[in-house]
Write a protein that holds these residues in place. Structure first.
Motif, PDB file in Angstrom:
ATOM      1  N   SER A  98      56.300  24.489  36.230  1.00  0.00           N
ATOM      2  CA  SER A  98      57.216  24.261  37.346  1.00  0.00           C
ATOM      3  C   SER A  98      56.468  23.813  38.592  1.00  0.00           C
ATOM      4  O   SER A  98      55.282  24.103  38.766  1.00  0.00           O
ATOM      5  CB  SER A  98      57.950  25.581  37.652  1.00  0.00           C
ATOM      6  OG  SER A  98      58.614  25.515  38.894  1.00  0.00           O
ATOM      7  N   CYS A  99      57.171  23.125  39.478  1.00  0.00           N
ATOM      8  CA  CYS A  99      56.630  22.827  40.798  1.00  0.00           C
ATOM      9  C   CYS A  99      56.563  24.121  41.621  1.00  0.00           C
ATOM     10  O   CYS A  99      57.274  25.090  41.347  1.00  0.00           O
ATOM     11  CB  CYS A  99      57.521  21.813  41.521  1.00  0.00           C
ATOM     12  SG  CYS A  99      56.858  21.274  43.121  1.00  0.00           S
ATOM     13  N   ALA A 100      55.696  24.123  42.637  1.00  0.00           N
ATOM     14  CA  ALA A 100      55.595  25.282  43.523  1.00  0.00           C
ATOM     15  C   ALA A 100      56.741  25.328  44.534  1.00  0.00           C
ATOM     16  O   ALA A 100      56.887  26.310  45.268  1.00  0.00           O
ATOM     17  CB  ALA A 100      54.264  25.239  44.267  1.00  0.00           C
ATOM     18  N   ASP A 101      57.545  24.291  44.576  1.00  0.00           N
ATOM     19  CA  ASP A 101      58.653  24.185  45.534  1.00  0.00           C
ATOM     20  C   ASP A 101      59.455  25.499  45.592  1.00  0.00           C
ATOM     21  O   ASP A 101      59.861  26.034  44.550  1.00  0.00           O
ATOM     22  CB  ASP A 101      59.573  23.032  45.108  1.00  0.00           C
ATOM     23  CG  ASP A 101      60.575  22.668  46.189  1.00  0.00           C
ATOM     24  OD1 ASP A 101      60.525  21.523  46.660  1.00  0.00           O
ATOM     25  OD2 ASP A 101      61.413  23.531  46.556  1.00  0.00           O
ATOM     26  N   ALA A 102      59.669  25.983  46.809  1.00  0.00           N
ATOM     27  CA  ALA A 102      60.326  27.282  47.000  1.00  0.00           C
ATOM     28  C   ALA A 102      61.768  27.309  46.499  1.00  0.00           C
ATOM     29  O   ALA A 102      62.345  28.377  46.281  1.00  0.00           O
ATOM     30  CB  ALA A 102      60.293  27.659  48.486  1.00  0.00           C
ATOM     31  N   ALA A 123      52.208  22.494  42.717  1.00  0.00           N
ATOM     32  CA  ALA A 123      52.973  21.424  43.364  1.00  0.00           C
ATOM     33  C   ALA A 123      52.908  20.158  42.520  1.00  0.00           C
ATOM     34  O   ALA A 123      51.824  19.682  42.167  1.00  0.00           O
ATOM     35  CB  ALA A 123      52.427  21.165  44.764  1.00  0.00           C
ATOM     36  N   GLY A 124      54.056  19.635  42.129  1.00  0.00           N
ATOM     37  CA  GLY A 124      54.118  18.435  41.305  1.00  0.00           C
ATOM     38  C   GLY A 124      54.206  18.709  39.812  1.00  0.00           C
ATOM     39  O   GLY A 124      54.204  17.782  39.007  1.00  0.00           O
ATOM     40  N   ASN A 125      54.278  19.973  39.433  1.00  0.00           N
ATOM     41  CA  ASN A 125      54.441  20.388  38.019  1.00  0.00           C
ATOM     42  C   ASN A 125      53.680  19.518  37.018  1.00  0.00           C
ATOM     43  O   ASN A 125      54.267  18.868  36.166  1.00  0.00           O
ATOM     44  CB  ASN A 125      55.937  20.471  37.630  1.00  0.00           C
ATOM     45  CG  ASN A 125      56.770  19.281  38.050  1.00  0.00           C
ATOM     46  OD1 ASN A 125      57.368  19.277  39.133  1.00  0.00           O
ATOM     47  ND2 ASN A 125      56.803  18.255  37.222  1.00  0.00           N
ATOM     48  N   GLY A 151      60.485  19.046  36.157  1.00  0.00           N
ATOM     49  CA  GLY A 151      60.463  18.362  37.442  1.00  0.00           C
ATOM     50  C   GLY A 151      61.709  18.736  38.230  1.00  0.00           C
ATOM     51  O   GLY A 151      62.574  19.457  37.734  1.00  0.00           O
ATOM     52  N   HIS A 152      61.800  18.251  39.465  1.00  0.00           N
ATOM     53  CA  HIS A 152      63.013  18.579  40.243  1.00  0.00           C
ATOM     54  C   HIS A 152      63.321  17.488  41.256  1.00  0.00           C
ATOM     55  O   HIS A 152      62.444  16.700  41.637  1.00  0.00           O
ATOM     56  CB  HIS A 152      62.847  19.934  40.954  1.00  0.00           C
ATOM     57  CG  HIS A 152      61.843  19.904  42.072  1.00  0.00           C
ATOM     58  ND1 HIS A 152      62.188  19.692  43.392  1.00  0.00           N
ATOM     59  CD2 HIS A 152      60.499  20.049  42.060  1.00  0.00           C
ATOM     60  CE1 HIS A 152      61.096  19.725  44.140  1.00  0.00           C
ATOM     61  NE2 HIS A 152      60.048  19.927  43.362  1.00  0.00           N
ATOM     62  N   SER A 153      64.555  17.437  41.669  1.00  0.00           N
ATOM     63  CA  SER A 153      64.986  16.454  42.668  1.00  0.00           C
ATOM     64  C   SER A 153      64.278  16.724  44.002  1.00  0.00           C
ATOM     65  O   SER A 153      63.943  17.868  44.316  1.00  0.00           O
ATOM     66  CB  SER A 153      66.505  16.538  42.852  1.00  0.00           C
ATOM     67  OG  SER A 153      66.873  17.835  43.298  1.00  0.00           O
ATOM     68  N   GLY A 154      64.049  15.673  44.753  1.00  0.00           N
ATOM     69  CA  GLY A 154      63.473  15.817  46.093  1.00  0.00           C
ATOM     70  C   GLY A 154      62.086  16.416  46.117  1.00  0.00           C
ATOM     71  O   GLY A 154      61.745  17.179  47.038  1.00  0.00           O
ATOM     72  N   CYS A 155      61.247  16.083  45.129  1.00  0.00           N
ATOM     73  CA  CYS A 155      59.913  16.700  45.050  1.00  0.00           C
ATOM     74  C   CYS A 155      58.972  16.094  46.097  1.00  0.00           C
ATOM     75  O   CYS A 155      58.663  14.897  46.066  1.00  0.00           O
ATOM     76  CB  CYS A 155      59.330  16.522  43.643  1.00  0.00           C
ATOM     77  SG  CYS A 155      57.718  17.324  43.469  1.00  0.00           S
ATOM     78  N   GLY A 156      58.487  16.922  46.988  1.00  0.00           N
ATOM     79  CA  GLY A 156      57.603  16.471  48.067  1.00  0.00           C
ATOM     80  C   GLY A 156      56.263  15.976  47.553  1.00  0.00           C
ATOM     81  O   GLY A 156      55.674  15.040  48.110  1.00  0.00           O
ATOM     82  N   ALA A 157      55.768  16.593  46.489  1.00  0.00           N
ATOM     83  CA  ALA A 157      54.461  16.176  45.946  1.00  0.00           C
ATOM     84  C   ALA A 157      54.556  14.778  45.341  1.00  0.00           C
ATOM     85  O   ALA A 157      53.647  13.955  45.508  1.00  0.00           O
ATOM     86  CB  ALA A 157      53.999  17.190  44.896  1.00  0.00           C
TER      87      ALA A 157
HETATM   88 ZN   LIG Z   1      58.098  19.567  43.820  1.00  0.00          ZN
END
Ligand SMILES: [Zn+2]
Length: 246
Positions: A98-102, A123-125, A151-157
């Motif tokens: 998973s991404c580290a996104d909160a 971050a960036g899975n 992955g996920h929508s709106g991923c900053g990485a």
């Molecule tokens: Zn992300």
């Protein structure tokens, strides 16, 4: 009777019956198939661990869990329930990269209780050597039958990697190492000239890491070839809560 005790009572009672050490030791020598076979036969046989299920069955459980999450109809509302039983061992049914996104919380997204997901987050899975080692432990020693790169929508990485590659943006600290890891997927997406580059780059990054894991030597790729483990990819939409398998 809580949701953990009721539908999952066979699992928890097995945990009490077996204790964690014996199961882990058995898993370590690859004895899970023998456990499953014995369980059908003699009265003194050993019961298989609760995660001795097929990759497809594991997939169904997390897909069904995501449907409950999307509908707001969660089974797992009290994460303190079953604590004492979980102290003995862990039996994850799926590993999640998973991404580290909160905003991405795998146990919630898939409506699974503590102990049921083995989660590697960065971050960036993506999968680097440390992540791969963690996953090797998950599949080989914990008997986890499924790995999902999420992955996920709106991923900053992913978005930052696009900006570095397309606009020459320079990032401080150790962030360039993240960009290097995400480059293969993002470059593949840029070459396709998609309408939504962020979405395509997110998907290509997932596909790239699924491919890497599917052939990763010496453990994961072999277990995939033997049909003991399946590697799949999915995208989590933060707005709707829905995970779409790709
Ligand atoms: Zn992300």
């Amino acid at each position: 009777m809580c949701s953990l005790c009721e539908p999952r009572s066979p699992a928890l009672s097995r945990r009490r019956l077996l204790g964690g050490g014996a199961v882990l030791a058995a898993a370590a020598v690859g004895a899970l198939p023998a456990f499953a076979k014995d369980a059908k036969g003699a009265s003194n046989s050993v019961v298989p661990p609760p995660n001795a299920i097929s990759p497809d069955d594991a997939m169904k459980r997390i897909v069904d869990g995501n449907a409950r999450y999307v509908a707001g109809n969660l089974d797992n509302k009290d994460f303190s329930a079953g604590r004492a039983a979980r102290a003995a061992a862990q039996y994850p049914i799926a590993a999640i990269v998973s991404c580290a996104d909160a905003r991405v919380a795998p146990e919630l997204v898939f409506d699974q209780a503590p102990g049921e997901l083995f989660v590697v987050r960065v971050a960036g899975n993506f999968v680097n050597d440390d992540g791969l080692a963690s996953l090797e432990y998950g599949v080989k020693f914990l008997g986890t039958p499924l790995v999902l790169v999420l992955g996920h929508s709106g991923c900053g990485a992913i978005d930052a990697t696009i900006k570095v590659l397309k606009d020459g943006t320079r990032l401080p600290g150790h962030l360039p190492t993240l960009i290097d890891a995400l480059k293969p997927g993002v470059e593949a997406a840029i070459a396709k000239k998609p309408q939504d580059l962020l979405a395509e780059a997110t998907a290509e990054n997932v596909r790239s890491n699924v491919r890497r894991l599917s052939t990763a030597k010496p453990i994961v790729g072999r277990m995939v070839a033997e049909g003991k483990v399946k590697i799949v990819g999915g995208i989590y939409d933060i707005g709707s809560g829905r995970v779409t398998m790709i």
